[in-house]
Design a protein around this motif. Structure first.
Motif, PDB file in Angstrom:
ATOM      1  N   ILE A   1       0.843  -1.201   0.000  1.00  0.00           N
ATOM      2  CA  ILE A   1       0.000   0.000   0.000  1.00  0.00           C
ATOM      3  C   ILE A   1       0.874   1.245   0.000  1.00  0.00           C
ATOM      4  N   ALA A   2       1.942   1.231   0.790  1.00  0.00           N
ATOM      5  CA  ALA A   2       2.845   2.390   0.843  1.00  0.00           C
ATOM      6  C   ALA A   2       3.495   2.630  -0.513  1.00  0.00           C
ATOM      7  N   MET A   3       3.944   1.565  -1.187  1.00  0.00           N
ATOM      8  CA  MET A   3       4.552   1.719  -2.510  1.00  0.00           C
ATOM      9  C   MET A   3       3.531   2.231  -3.518  1.00  0.00           C
ATOM     10  N   PHE A   4       2.308   1.708  -3.459  1.00  0.00           N
ATOM     11  CA  PHE A   4       1.246   2.148  -4.368  1.00  0.00           C
ATOM     12  C   PHE A   4       0.927   3.621  -4.124  1.00  0.00           C
ATOM     13  N   HIS A   5       0.816   3.988  -2.854  1.00  0.00           N
ATOM     14  CA  HIS A   5       0.503   5.375  -2.508  1.00  0.00           C
ATOM     15  C   HIS A   5       1.604   6.315  -3.000  1.00  0.00           C
ATOM     16  N   ARG A   6       2.856   5.918  -2.807  1.00  0.00           N
ATOM     17  CA  ARG A   6       3.978   6.746  -3.246  1.00  0.00           C
ATOM     18  C   ARG A   6       3.988   6.907  -4.759  1.00  0.00           C
ATOM     19  N   SER A   7       3.807   5.820  -5.487  1.00  0.00           N
ATOM     20  CA  SER A   7       3.832   5.913  -6.949  1.00  0.00           C
ATOM     21  C   SER A   7       2.633   6.710  -7.456  1.00  0.00           C
ATOM     22  N   THR A   8       1.486   6.562  -6.823  1.00  0.00           N
ATOM     23  CA  THR A   8       0.307   7.336  -7.212  1.00  0.00           C
ATOM     24  C   THR A   8       0.536   8.818  -6.966  1.00  0.00           C
ATOM     25  N   LYS A   9       1.150   9.140  -5.833  1.00  0.00           N
ATOM     26  CA  LYS A   9       1.449  10.538  -5.523  1.00  0.00           C
ATOM     27  C   LYS A   9       2.418  11.110  -6.550  1.00  0.00           C
ATOM     28  N   GLU A  10       3.437  10.354  -6.927  1.00  0.00           N
ATOM     29  CA  GLU A  10       4.395  10.821  -7.931  1.00  0.00           C
ATOM     30  C   GLU A  10       3.714  11.070  -9.273  1.00  0.00           C
ATOM     31  N   ILE A  11       2.821  10.180  -9.658  1.00  0.00           N
ATOM     32  CA  ILE A  11       2.095  10.343 -10.928  1.00  0.00           C
ATOM     33  C   ILE A  11       1.204  11.576 -10.856  1.00  0.00           C
ATOM     34  N   ASN A  12       0.488  11.730  -9.754  1.00  0.00           N
ATOM     35  CA  ASN A  12      -0.392  12.896  -9.606  1.00  0.00           C
ATOM     36  C   ASN A  12       0.406  14.196  -9.601  1.00  0.00           C
ATOM     37  N   ASP A  13       1.564  14.195  -8.948  1.00  0.00           N
ATOM     38  CA  ASP A  13       2.414  15.390  -8.943  1.00  0.00           C
ATOM     39  C   ASP A  13       2.883  15.729 -10.359  1.00  0.00           C
ATOM     40  N   GLU A  14       3.248  14.713 -11.116  1.00  0.00           N
ATOM     41  CA  GLU A  14       3.690  14.930 -12.498  1.00  0.00           C
ATOM     42  C   GLU A  14       2.545  15.482 -13.351  1.00  0.00           C
ATOM     43  N   ILE A  15       1.346  14.966 -13.173  1.00  0.00           N
ATOM     44  CA  ILE A  15       0.181  15.471 -13.914  1.00  0.00           C
ATOM     45  C   ILE A  15      -0.084  16.929 -13.549  1.00  0.00           C
ATOM     46  N   THR A  16       0.007  17.257 -12.268  1.00  0.00           N
ATOM     47  CA  THR A  16      -0.198  18.635 -11.814  1.00  0.00           C
ATOM     48  C   THR A  16       0.833  19.569 -12.437  1.00  0.00           C
ATOM     49  N   LYS A  17       2.090  19.146 -12.479  1.00  0.00           N
ATOM     50  CA  LYS A  17       3.145  19.965 -13.095  1.00  0.00           C
ATOM     51  C   LYS A  17       2.868  20.194 -14.579  1.00  0.00           C
ATOM     52  N   ARG A  18       2.443  19.159 -15.291  1.00  0.00           N
ATOM     53  CA  ARG A  18       2.147  19.301 -16.720  1.00  0.00           C
ATOM     54  C   ARG A  18       0.984  20.260 -16.951  1.00  0.00           C
ATOM     55  N   LYS A  19      -0.046  20.149 -16.098  1.00  0.00           N
ATOM     56  CA  LYS A  19      -1.195  21.051 -16.237  1.00  0.00           C
ATOM     57  C   LYS A  19      -0.781  22.486 -15.990  1.00  0.00           C
ATOM     58  N   GLN A  20       0.086  22.693 -14.995  1.00  0.00           N
ATOM     59  CA  GLN A  20       0.561  24.038 -14.706  1.00  0.00           C
ATOM     60  C   GLN A  20       1.359  24.597 -15.879  1.00  0.00           C
ATOM     61  N   LYS A  21       2.213  23.763 -16.476  1.00  0.00           N
ATOM     62  CA  LYS A  21       2.978  24.211 -17.656  1.00  0.00           C
ATOM     63  C   LYS A  21       2.059  24.542 -18.819  1.00  0.00           C
ATOM     64  N   MET A  22       1.041  23.715 -19.025  1.00  0.00           N
ATOM     65  CA  MET A  22       0.103  23.960 -20.120  1.00  0.00           C
ATOM     66  C   MET A  22      -0.659  25.257 -19.882  1.00  0.00           C
ATOM     67  N   ASN A  23      -1.057  25.522 -18.642  1.00  0.00           N
ATOM     68  CA  ASN A  23      -1.788  26.746 -18.323  1.00  0.00           C
ATOM     69  C   ASN A  23      -0.892  27.967 -18.509  1.00  0.00           C
ATOM     70  N   GLN A  24       0.393  27.843 -18.173  1.00  0.00           N
ATOM     71  CA  GLN A  24       1.332  28.950 -18.357  1.00  0.00           C
ATOM     72  C   GLN A  24       1.525  29.262 -19.842  1.00  0.00           C
ATOM     73  N   HIS A  25       1.584  28.205 -20.665  1.00  0.00           N
ATOM     74  CA  HIS A  25       1.760  28.399 -22.109  1.00  0.00           C
ATOM     75  C   HIS A  25       0.517  29.023 -22.728  1.00  0.00           C
ATOM     76  N   LYS A  26      -0.656  28.663 -22.219  1.00  0.00           N
ATOM     77  CA  LYS A  26      -1.900  29.222 -22.741  1.00  0.00           C
ATOM     78  C   LYS A  26      -1.997  30.718 -22.408  1.00  0.00           C
ATOM     79  N   LYS A  27      -1.521  31.113 -21.250  1.00  0.00           N
ATOM     80  CA  LYS A  27      -1.581  32.509 -20.817  1.00  0.00           C
ATOM     81  C   LYS A  27      -0.568  33.372 -21.565  1.00  0.00           C
ATOM     82  N   SER A  28       0.501  32.773 -22.058  1.00  0.00           N
ATOM     83  CA  SER A  28       1.556  33.537 -22.730  1.00  0.00           C
ATOM     84  C   SER A  28       1.185  33.972 -24.100  1.00  0.00           C
TER      85      SER A  28
END
Length: 143
Positions: free
Chosen positions: A116-143
């Motif tokens: 469960i700990a490994m699953f939670h960690r990998s899920t958190k890493e994936i979610n963090d990566e998705i959040t970073k990509r969305k933030q980059k996409m939003n920054q590019h749209k605003k530019s």
């Protein structure tokens, strides 16, 4: 073909967990009482327990029931393993039954907690990566 590789991966992961437990519990170092075929049977049983992890892919039952079903089936495999490898294993002796069951539950909880700990960690890493990509996409749209 994906099903085959998915099942193979689960079987192999079960063998890895089983090998780790085999070493940790000291069975590996007691080479005088366990021969190669016993060790292979142990690895095969560990692989079967790994295959049981398919239960966790079900969306029809809750996670608690998935753990209960996986735990019960794993318990049966481990009992069968001990009866095959150790013919004098007196499973129905109340003291042995109780000790065996408590040890199994303890080990099962440790393994499930680490999974469960490994699953939670990998899920958190994936979610963090998705959040970073969305933030980059939003920054590019605003530019």
């Amino acid at each position: 073909m994906n099903l085959f590789w998915n099942l193979f991966k689960r079987f192999f992961m079960g063998m890895l967990y089983g090998s780790f437990l085999y070493v940790v519990t000291g069975l590996y170092f007691n080479s005088s009482s366990y021969n190669i075929s016993d060790r292979l049977i142990f690895l095969f049983a560990s692989g079967l327990i790994g295959l049981l992890s398919v239960i966790f892919k079900s969306e029809r039952i809750g996670i608690v029931w998935e753990f209960v079903i996986h735990g019960a089936l794993s318990y049966m495999i481990v009992v069968a393993l001990n009866l095959v490898i150790t013919p004098y294993f007196d499973f129905w002796n109340p003291n042995i039954f109780t000790t065996f069951t408590v040890e199994f539950i303890f080990i099962y909880v440790i393994i499930c907690s680490s999974s469960i700990a490994m699953f939670h960690r990998s899920t958190k890493e994936i979610n963090d990566e998705i959040t970073k990509r969305k933030q980059k996409m939003n920054q590019h749209k605003k530019s």
